[in-house]
Motif scaffolding. Structure first.
Motif, PDB file in Angstrom:
ATOM      1  N   UNK A 252      18.049  11.032  13.604  1.00 18.64           N
ATOM      2  CA  UNK A 252      17.468   9.728  13.959  1.00 18.64           C
ATOM      3  C   UNK A 252      18.369   8.572  13.506  1.00 18.64           C
ATOM      4  N   UNK A 253      18.793   8.536  12.222  1.00 25.73           N
ATOM      5  CA  UNK A 253      19.719   7.464  11.836  1.00 25.73           C
ATOM      6  C   UNK A 253      21.017   7.506  12.641  1.00 25.73           C
ATOM      7  N   UNK A 254      21.530   8.716  12.921  1.00 26.15           N
ATOM      8  CA  UNK A 254      22.784   8.841  13.679  1.00 26.15           C
ATOM      9  C   UNK A 254      22.639   8.220  15.064  1.00 26.15           C
ATOM     10  N   UNK A 255      21.503   8.475  15.724  1.00 25.65           N
ATOM     11  CA  UNK A 255      21.300   7.930  17.076  1.00 25.65           C
ATOM     12  C   UNK A 255      21.190   6.411  17.057  1.00 25.65           C
ATOM     13  N   UNK A 256      20.509   5.867  16.047  1.00 18.32           N
ATOM     14  CA  UNK A 256      20.397   4.407  15.937  1.00 18.32           C
ATOM     15  C   UNK A 256      21.764   3.765  15.689  1.00 18.32           C
ATOM     16  N   UNK A 257      22.540   4.369  14.809  1.00 17.70           N
ATOM     17  CA  UNK A 257      23.858   3.811  14.482  1.00 17.70           C
ATOM     18  C   UNK A 257      24.780   3.832  15.696  1.00 17.70           C
ATOM     19  N   UNK A 258      24.710   4.901  16.476  1.00 14.66           N
ATOM     20  CA  UNK A 258      25.517   4.973  17.703  1.00 14.66           C
ATOM     21  C   UNK A 258      25.101   3.878  18.675  1.00 14.66           C
ATOM     22  N   UNK A 259      23.794   3.653  18.793  1.00 11.21           N
ATOM     23  CA  UNK A 259      23.298   2.602  19.700  1.00 11.21           C
ATOM     24  C   UNK A 259      23.687   1.209  19.212  1.00 11.21           C
ATOM     25  N   UNK A 260      23.918   1.077  17.906  1.00  9.15           N
ATOM     26  CA  UNK A 260      24.374  -0.208  17.352  1.00  9.15           C
ATOM     27  C   UNK A 260      25.885  -0.373  17.461  1.00  9.15           C
ATOM     28  N   UNK A 261      26.552   0.655  18.006  1.00  8.46           N
ATOM     29  CA  UNK A 261      28.000   0.590  18.142  1.00  8.46           C
ATOM     30  C   UNK A 261      28.755   0.982  16.893  1.00  8.46           C
ATOM     31  N   UNK A 262      28.097   1.753  16.016  1.00  9.92           N
ATOM     32  CA  UNK A 262      28.729   2.168  14.767  1.00  9.92           C
ATOM     33  C   UNK A 262      29.063   3.669  14.798  1.00  9.92           C
ATOM     34  N   UNK A 263      29.631   4.097  15.910  1.00  6.58           N
ATOM     35  CA  UNK A 263      29.962   5.514  16.105  1.00  6.58           C
ATOM     36  C   UNK A 263      30.954   6.007  15.053  1.00  6.58           C
ATOM     37  N   UNK A 264      31.877   5.167  14.643  1.00 11.62           N
ATOM     38  CA  UNK A 264      32.874   5.573  13.652  1.00 11.62           C
ATOM     39  C   UNK A 264      32.210   5.950  12.330  1.00 11.62           C
ATOM     40  N   UNK A 265      31.159   5.233  11.961  1.00  8.65           N
ATOM     41  CA  UNK A 265      30.441   5.554  10.718  1.00  8.65           C
ATOM     42  C   UNK A 265      29.754   6.917  10.829  1.00  8.65           C
ATOM     43  N   UNK A 266      29.223   7.208  12.018  1.00 11.50           N
ATOM     44  CA  UNK A 266      28.561   8.495  12.250  1.00 11.50           C
ATOM     45  C   UNK A 266      29.572   9.629  12.131  1.00 11.50           C
ATOM     46  N   UNK A 267      30.721   9.467  12.770  1.00 13.98           N
ATOM     47  CA  UNK A 267      31.759  10.496  12.712  1.00 13.98           C
ATOM     48  C   UNK A 267      32.287  10.668  11.287  1.00 13.98           C
ATOM     49  N   UNK A 268      32.428   9.556  10.592  1.00 14.38           N
ATOM     50  CA  UNK A 268      32.916   9.606   9.211  1.00 14.38           C
ATOM     51  C   UNK A 268      31.944  10.349   8.307  1.00 14.38           C
ATOM     52  N   UNK A 269      30.662  10.292   8.640  1.00 15.56           N
ATOM     53  CA  UNK A 269      29.653  11.005   7.859  1.00 15.56           C
ATOM     54  C   UNK A 269      29.647  12.496   8.177  1.00 15.56           C
ATOM     55  N   UNK A 270      29.848  12.839   9.453  1.00 15.59           N
ATOM     56  CA  UNK A 270      29.782  14.241   9.874  1.00 15.59           C
ATOM     57  C   UNK A 270      31.025  15.047   9.487  1.00 15.59           C
ATOM     58  N   UNK A 271      32.189  14.446   9.593  1.00 15.41           N
ATOM     59  CA  UNK A 271      33.443  15.198   9.428  1.00 15.41           C
ATOM     60  C   UNK A 271      33.561  15.904   8.061  1.00 15.41           C
ATOM     61  N   UNK A 272      33.267  15.236   6.932  1.00 13.87           N
ATOM     62  CA  UNK A 272      33.397  15.949   5.642  1.00 13.87           C
ATOM     63  C   UNK A 272      32.452  17.145   5.524  1.00 13.87           C
ATOM     64  N   UNK A 273      31.287  17.057   6.134  1.00  5.40           N
ATOM     65  CA  UNK A 273      30.309  18.142   6.017  1.00  5.40           C
ATOM     66  C   UNK A 273      30.755  19.401   6.760  1.00  5.40           C
ATOM     67  N   UNK A 274      31.598  19.232   7.780  1.00  4.08           N
ATOM     68  CA  UNK A 274      32.080  20.376   8.554  1.00  4.08           C
ATOM     69  C   UNK A 274      32.860  21.335   7.660  1.00  4.08           C
ATOM     70  N   UNK A 275      33.603  20.795   6.714  1.00  9.72           N
ATOM     71  CA  UNK A 275      34.401  21.627   5.807  1.00  9.72           C
ATOM     72  C   UNK A 275      33.509  22.448   4.878  1.00  9.72           C
TER      73      UNK A 275
END
Length: 242
Positions: free
Chosen positions: A107-130
């Motif tokens: 839910x927060x990820x979808x809101x942030x993307x709609x606000x144009x903050x896609x880079x913040x979403x990607x920055x949050x997801x990438x470290x968790x992948x490791x």
């Protein structure tokens, strides 16, 4: 197993209804609850008692504006039809936990993307992948923590842009969730919780009329939770089967 699969499909329909309209068809839900009571009577009556406990806890969540009525109905249906346990907890408990985790991230990820903050979403997801393949619990905890912090940081912007709507007082009903933090004169209106029962609605509308208040802010476009319950049920059921 066939009955369980049919119920999963029906809950999938509820998820679609909730996603499209924000509501679950009460008549269909009550039919399924009735069938679930019959099913539990014939298989394991204990789950009728457990469903009553779930309904009571769910009502408390609903009363304080944390769950919708349809969400509670779906949890009761799951309790009545899915008589599985894992680590001594019924499947419905795990469905709730996983649904909360999924919604806390997506839910927060979808809101942030709609606000144009896609880079913040990607920055949050990438470290968790490791961490995910080796430390899945740490990765999930990290994602929940990061996205809840981001939600807190951008909460005002998200609420005012996507969620809150000012609604005429005479149109407020028991399904509406009041945005208390945006309402002035809460004390004079007798407001201390987000959802009002029918007798409380009547008193609220009378007080609002006396104070000349014509519109109040409500959480008109809250995220839909039943789709997350459906996804969590699918995950739990597949893990229980396989």
């Amino acid at each position: 197993m066939i009955i369980e699969l049919l119920v999963i499909a029906w809950i999938g329909i509820f998820a679609y209804q909730d996603f499209e309209t924000g509501y679950v068809n009460d008549r269909q839900a009550f039919v399924l609850i009735f069938l679930g009571i019959v099913y539990s009577l014939l298989t394991n009556p204990f789950y009728i008692i457990l469903a009553g406990i779930v309904a009571f806890i769910g009502f408390l969540f609903y009363y304080f504006g944390q769950l919708g009525g349809g969400d509670v109905q779906v949890f009761v249906i799951i309790t009545l039809f899915f008589h599985k346990t894992f680590l001594y907890l019924p499947l419905v408990a795990w469905v709730f936990v996983i649904a909360v985790i999924l919604s806390s991230i997506l839910i927060p990820a979808s809101y942030l993307i709609r606000l144009g903050k896609t880079k913040k979403v990607l920055a949050a997801f990438i470290p968790s992948v490791a961490f995910l393949p080796v430390f899945p619990m740490i990765a999930v905890f990290y994602l929940v923590l990061v996205f809840q912090l981001l939600l807190l940081k951008h909460k005002k912007e998200i609420m005012e842009t996507f969620v809150i709507e000012y609604k005429p007082v005479d149109k407020i009903n028991y399904e509406d969730v009041l945005a208390l933090e945006y309402i002035e004169n809460k004390e004079k209106l007798g407001l201390w919780k987000r959802v009002l029962l029918p007798h409380e609605l009547k008193s609220f509308k009378e007080k609002a009329k006396k104070l000349g208040i014509k519109k109040v802010p409500v959480y008109e476009h809250l995220p839909k939770f039943v789709p997350y319950i459906f996804l969590a049920l699918l995950i739990c059921y597949l893990l229980a089967v396989f």
